[in-house]
Design a protein around this motif. Structure first.
Motif, PDB file in Angstrom:
ATOM      1  N   GLY A   1      -9.216   2.692  -2.428  1.00 32.93           N
ATOM      2  CA  GLY A   1      -8.589   3.957  -2.772  1.00 32.93           C
ATOM      3  C   GLY A   1      -8.413   4.015  -4.273  1.00 32.93           C
ATOM      4  N   GLY A   2      -7.915   5.118  -4.753  1.00 30.57           N
ATOM      5  CA  GLY A   2      -7.722   5.236  -6.190  1.00 30.57           C
ATOM      6  C   GLY A   2      -6.774   6.355  -6.526  1.00 30.57           C
TER       7      GLY A   2
ATOM      8  N   GLN B   1       0.822  -1.205   0.000  1.00 29.49           N
ATOM      9  CA  GLN B   1       0.000   0.000   0.000  1.00 29.49           C
ATOM     10  C   GLN B   1       0.861   1.262   0.000  1.00 29.49           C
ATOM     11  OE1 GLN B   1      -2.501  -1.119   3.418  1.00 29.49           O
ATOM     12  NE2 GLN B   1      -4.270  -0.759   2.080  1.00 29.49           N
ATOM     13  N   GLY B   2       2.011   1.220   0.642  1.00 32.93           N
ATOM     14  CA  GLY B   2       2.896   2.376   0.688  1.00 32.93           C
ATOM     15  C   GLY B   2       3.472   2.741  -0.675  1.00 32.93           C
ATOM     16  N   ARG B   3       3.605   1.775  -1.581  1.00 32.34           N
ATOM     17  CA  ARG B   3       4.150   2.041  -2.919  1.00 32.34           C
ATOM     18  C   ARG B   3       3.108   2.617  -3.879  1.00 32.34           C
ATOM     19  NH1 ARG B   3       6.539  -3.168  -2.065  1.00 32.34           N
ATOM     20  NH2 ARG B   3       4.952  -4.080  -3.377  1.00 32.34           N
ATOM     21  N   LEU B   4       1.863   2.584  -3.503  1.00 29.70           N
ATOM     22  CA  LEU B   4       0.800   3.061  -4.394  1.00 29.70           C
ATOM     23  C   LEU B   4       0.628   4.568  -4.278  1.00 29.70           C
ATOM     24  CD1 LEU B   4      -1.800   0.245  -3.706  1.00 29.70           C
ATOM     25  CD2 LEU B   4      -0.222   0.427  -5.632  1.00 29.70           C
ATOM     26  N   HIS B   5       0.054   5.169  -5.298  1.00 31.83           N
ATOM     27  CA  HIS B   5      -0.143   6.617  -5.348  1.00 31.83           C
ATOM     28  C   HIS B   5      -1.467   7.044  -4.714  1.00 31.83           C
ATOM     29  CE1 HIS B   5       3.262   6.764  -8.055  1.00 31.83           C
ATOM     30  NE2 HIS B   5       2.678   5.854  -8.814  1.00 31.83           N
ATOM     31  N   VAL B   6      -2.083   6.172  -3.937  1.00 35.51           N
ATOM     32  CA  VAL B   6      -3.379   6.465  -3.322  1.00 35.51           C
ATOM     33  C   VAL B   6      -3.179   7.501  -2.219  1.00 35.51           C
ATOM     34  CG1 VAL B   6      -5.300   5.496  -2.002  1.00 35.51           C
ATOM     35  CG2 VAL B   6      -4.261   4.179  -3.843  1.00 35.51           C
ATOM     36  N   SER B   7      -3.951   8.592  -2.286  1.00 36.45           N
ATOM     37  CA  SER B   7      -3.807   9.634  -1.269  1.00 36.45           C
ATOM     38  C   SER B   7      -4.497   9.240   0.032  1.00 36.45           C
ATOM     39  CB  SER B   7      -4.349  10.965  -1.785  1.00 36.45           C
ATOM     40  OG  SER B   7      -5.699  10.822  -2.149  1.00 36.45           O
ATOM     41  N   SER B   8      -5.622   8.549  -0.047  1.00 35.29           N
ATOM     42  CA  SER B   8      -6.303   8.117   1.175  1.00 35.29           C
ATOM     43  C   SER B   8      -7.080   6.829   0.912  1.00 35.29           C
ATOM     44  CB  SER B   8      -7.244   9.206   1.687  1.00 35.29           C
ATOM     45  OG  SER B   8      -8.317   9.380   0.800  1.00 35.29           O
TER      46      SER B   8
ATOM     47  N   ILE C   1      -8.373   0.591  -6.347  1.00 30.70           N
ATOM     48  CA  ILE C   1      -7.807  -0.558  -5.652  1.00 30.70           C
ATOM     49  C   ILE C   1      -8.630  -0.810  -4.398  1.00 30.70           C
ATOM     50  CG2 ILE C   1      -5.732  -1.542  -4.599  1.00 30.70           C
ATOM     51  CD1 ILE C   1      -4.986   1.497  -6.241  1.00 30.70           C
ATOM     52  N   CYS C   2      -8.947  -2.068  -4.153  1.00 31.07           N
ATOM     53  CA  CYS C   2      -9.600  -2.460  -2.911  1.00 31.07           C
ATOM     54  C   CYS C   2      -8.812  -3.612  -2.314  1.00 31.07           C
ATOM     55  CB  CYS C   2     -11.045  -2.877  -3.147  1.00 31.07           C
ATOM     56  SG  CYS C   2     -12.108  -1.507  -3.621  1.00 31.07           S
TER      57      CYS C   2
END
Length: 177
Positions: free
Chosen positions: A142-143, A103-110, A157-158
């Motif tokens: 998130g997205g 999850q830390g590598r993804l660009h999801v803000s929240s 992403i879920c």
């Protein structure tokens, strides 16, 4: 020919023409139904809008702009050709211990807990044989939007924990103007 015989002949001719018209109408309706079904459900790999295409997992990964983790298991993917915008789905499991790093590598803000999954996503996950995310709890979603040269790609992403110590990940992406 007597008037009674002529009347019967005309009546038989009229009935025959009506039967032929009903048969032709039924054939036309059946043909239109068949064509409508062919347009709604195009053959796989036909390249027509709505067709599911045979592509490799790495192509779907590139489309979604999400790298599949090395420790991922039970990887499933699909790519659907659209009229204007293509659509891709990806599902896999990762060990629960690697979830935070993933999850830390993804660009999801929240990330937020969700109960609603878009029907187009559900249809895509069902098509690839992935577990149904609407039955998972808690489901964090998130997205992000990735800019592209021709079009942007919106990725959703879920993630949900599984009883076997892994986490199920569902990814869907589509082009967006």
């Amino acid at each position: 020919m007597s008037p009674a015989t002529a009347s019967r002949t005309r009546w038989r001719l009229l009935v025959g023409v009506l039967v032929a018209l009903v048969a032709l109408s039924a054939a036309a309706v059946g043909g239109l139904y068949w064509l409508d079904d062919r347009f709604r459900h195009p053959e796989p790999d036909s390249g027509r809008p709505g067709a599911w295409m045979s592509v490799e997992a790495n192509e779907v990964s590139l489309f979604t702009r999400m790298a599949i983790p090395a420790q991922a298991d039970d990887i499933r993917w699909g790519y659907q050709k659209g009229f204007q915008d293509d659509f891709a789905v990806l599902a896999f499991r990762i060990p629960q211990a690697g979830l935070d790093a993933f999850q830390g590598r993804l660009h999801v803000s929240s990330w937020s807990e969700s109960k609603y999954i878009e029907s187009v996503d559900l249809n895509g996950f069902q098509h690839i044989g992935a577990p149904d995310p609407s039955n998972a709890s808690p489901l964090l979603c998130g997205g992000y939007i990735s800019p592209g040269t021709a079009k942007n790609v919106a990725t959703r992403i879920c993630v949900a924990p599984r009883p076997d110590g892994t986490s199920q990940v569902w990814v869907s992406a589509f082009h967006t103007p």
